[in-house]
Motif scaffolding. Structure first.
Motif, PDB file in Angstrom:
ATOM      1  N   ASN A  88      -3.183   4.194   2.203  1.00  0.00           N
ATOM      2  CA  ASN A  88      -3.175   2.916   1.484  1.00  0.00           C
ATOM      3  C   ASN A  88      -3.683   3.090   0.059  1.00  0.00           C
ATOM      4  O   ASN A  88      -4.543   3.940  -0.197  1.00  0.00           O
ATOM      5  N   SER A 127      -8.576  -4.359   4.610  1.00  0.00           N
ATOM      6  CA  SER A 127      -7.180  -3.959   4.423  1.00  0.00           C
ATOM      7  C   SER A 127      -6.292  -5.201   4.416  1.00  0.00           C
ATOM      8  O   SER A 127      -6.562  -6.146   5.146  1.00  0.00           O
ATOM      9  N   LYS A 144       0.319  -2.099   1.953  1.00  0.00           N
ATOM     10  CA  LYS A 144      -0.478  -0.879   2.155  1.00  0.00           C
ATOM     11  C   LYS A 144      -1.580  -0.784   1.095  1.00  0.00           C
ATOM     12  O   LYS A 144      -1.520   0.019   0.158  1.00  0.00           O
TER      13      LYS A 144
END
Ligand code: ATP
Ligand code: MG
Length: 289
Positions: free
Chosen positions: A5, A41, A46
């Motif tokens: 990511n 996240s 991503k």
């Protein structure tokens, strides 16, 4: 935690935090927040968000702890970090200015010569003094800079000024402008072209640009008498030709257009004079041109 990511550092708590998150949400990122979590996240992109003190962001991006960051230009230039500036973000605008008590206020720039200046931005101030061929003593203070003249620590200060209320409370007046700042997106220099992370960054920058151009525009909707169409289209500063729709009432038309937000009020009187009615102005969330 290497999960492929893109790692974005933003300010954990402060003037840029809320606006940074709002920008990411407008970019379509689905973010969950758990208080006190330092890394979050996005669910549908991503990207990992790292929450940090703003002072640490330039160095973390320089060293690759984060790939990119959102931080004030003032902090980036003060820290002299070796990073890439990707995009100005249009929020967190502020000014670094010289200020002083009335009896010591520099009238012309040379009056700064020989003075003592307290600041939390010694590097930016040093560059400014050098650029203007001025000699002054810099005293570095990490906070509450405004109080330095009344404590006798310095003649002048160099600090962030927005409304000027803090200055007034400390009996200081603004003088010369040293640096204009806004929030910027910065990136690590080694983020390689053609890698997946770089592609994620390009995707994010594309979204940010579309959010920013949307903010500068409004969606205008109105009904007009059919015979005013030519006059109305002439005054509308539309990006493209406006959309014209027929109404059940044969003598009227509906006109829709995307117009620059700063032009809205200057055309309103003309539109009314041409018989426009039911004028609606809507915000635009995203604009993909
Ligand atoms: P941290 O705890 O993260 O170190 P801080 O107290 O150093 O936070 P803030 O006061 O939250 O920092 O300011 C963060 C950034 O917001 C500044 O670096 C500057 O770019 C911008 N900023 C500062 N003051 C203003 C203001 N009055 N108006 C708009 N933006 C500002
Ligand atoms: Mg800070």
């Amino acid at each position: 935690m290497e999960n492929g990511n893109l790692k974005l550092a933003i300010q954990k708590k402060g003037r840029l935090s809320e606006k940074s998150i709002e920008l990411l949400r407008l970019c379509g990122l689905d973010l969950d927040f758990y208080s006190e979590r330092l890394i979050v996240s996005a669910r549908n992109f991503k990207l990992d968000l790292l929450f940090l003190r703003d002072d640490d962001i330039p160095e973390y991006v320089q060293d690759g702890v984060a790939d990119i960051g959102i931080v004030g230009e003032d902090v980036v230039y003060e820290k002299q970090a070796n990073i890439n500036v990707c995009e100005k973000l249009g929020f967190g605008r502020c000014r670094l200015m010289i200020a002083a008590p009335a009896n010591c206020l520099p009238q012309k720039i040379e009056d700064i010569n020989g003075k003592t200046i307290a600041t939390s931005y010694p590097n930016i101030l040093k560059t400014y003094l050098q650029a203007n061929k001025l000699q002054a003593k810099i005293i570095q203070i990490s906070g509450s800079v405004e109080i330095a003249p009344s404590l006798g620590v310095a003649d002048l200060i160099c600090d962030i000024v927005s409304t000027g209320t803090t200055l007034m409370m400390n009996k200081l007046s603004k003088s010369f402008n040293v640096f204009d700042s806004e929030a910027i997106l910065i990136a690590n220099n080694d983020l390689n072209l053609n890698t997946e992370k770089y592609n994620i960054l390009l995707d994010l920058i594309g979204r940010i640009r579309s959010v920013m151009s949307a903010k500068k525009s409004k969606y205008l909707m109105m009904n007009i008498p059919k015979d005013s169409l030519e006059k109305v289209t002439k005054v509308i500063p539309s990006l493209k030709s406006p959309t014209v729709l027929h109404l059940a009432d044969e003598n009227s038309l509906a006109v829709h257009a995307v117009i620059p937000a700063d032009k809205v009020w200057s055309i309103m009187n003309d539109l009314k004079a041409f018989g426009a009615s039911g004028i609606l102005l809507l915000p635009i969330e995203n604009m993909i041109i």
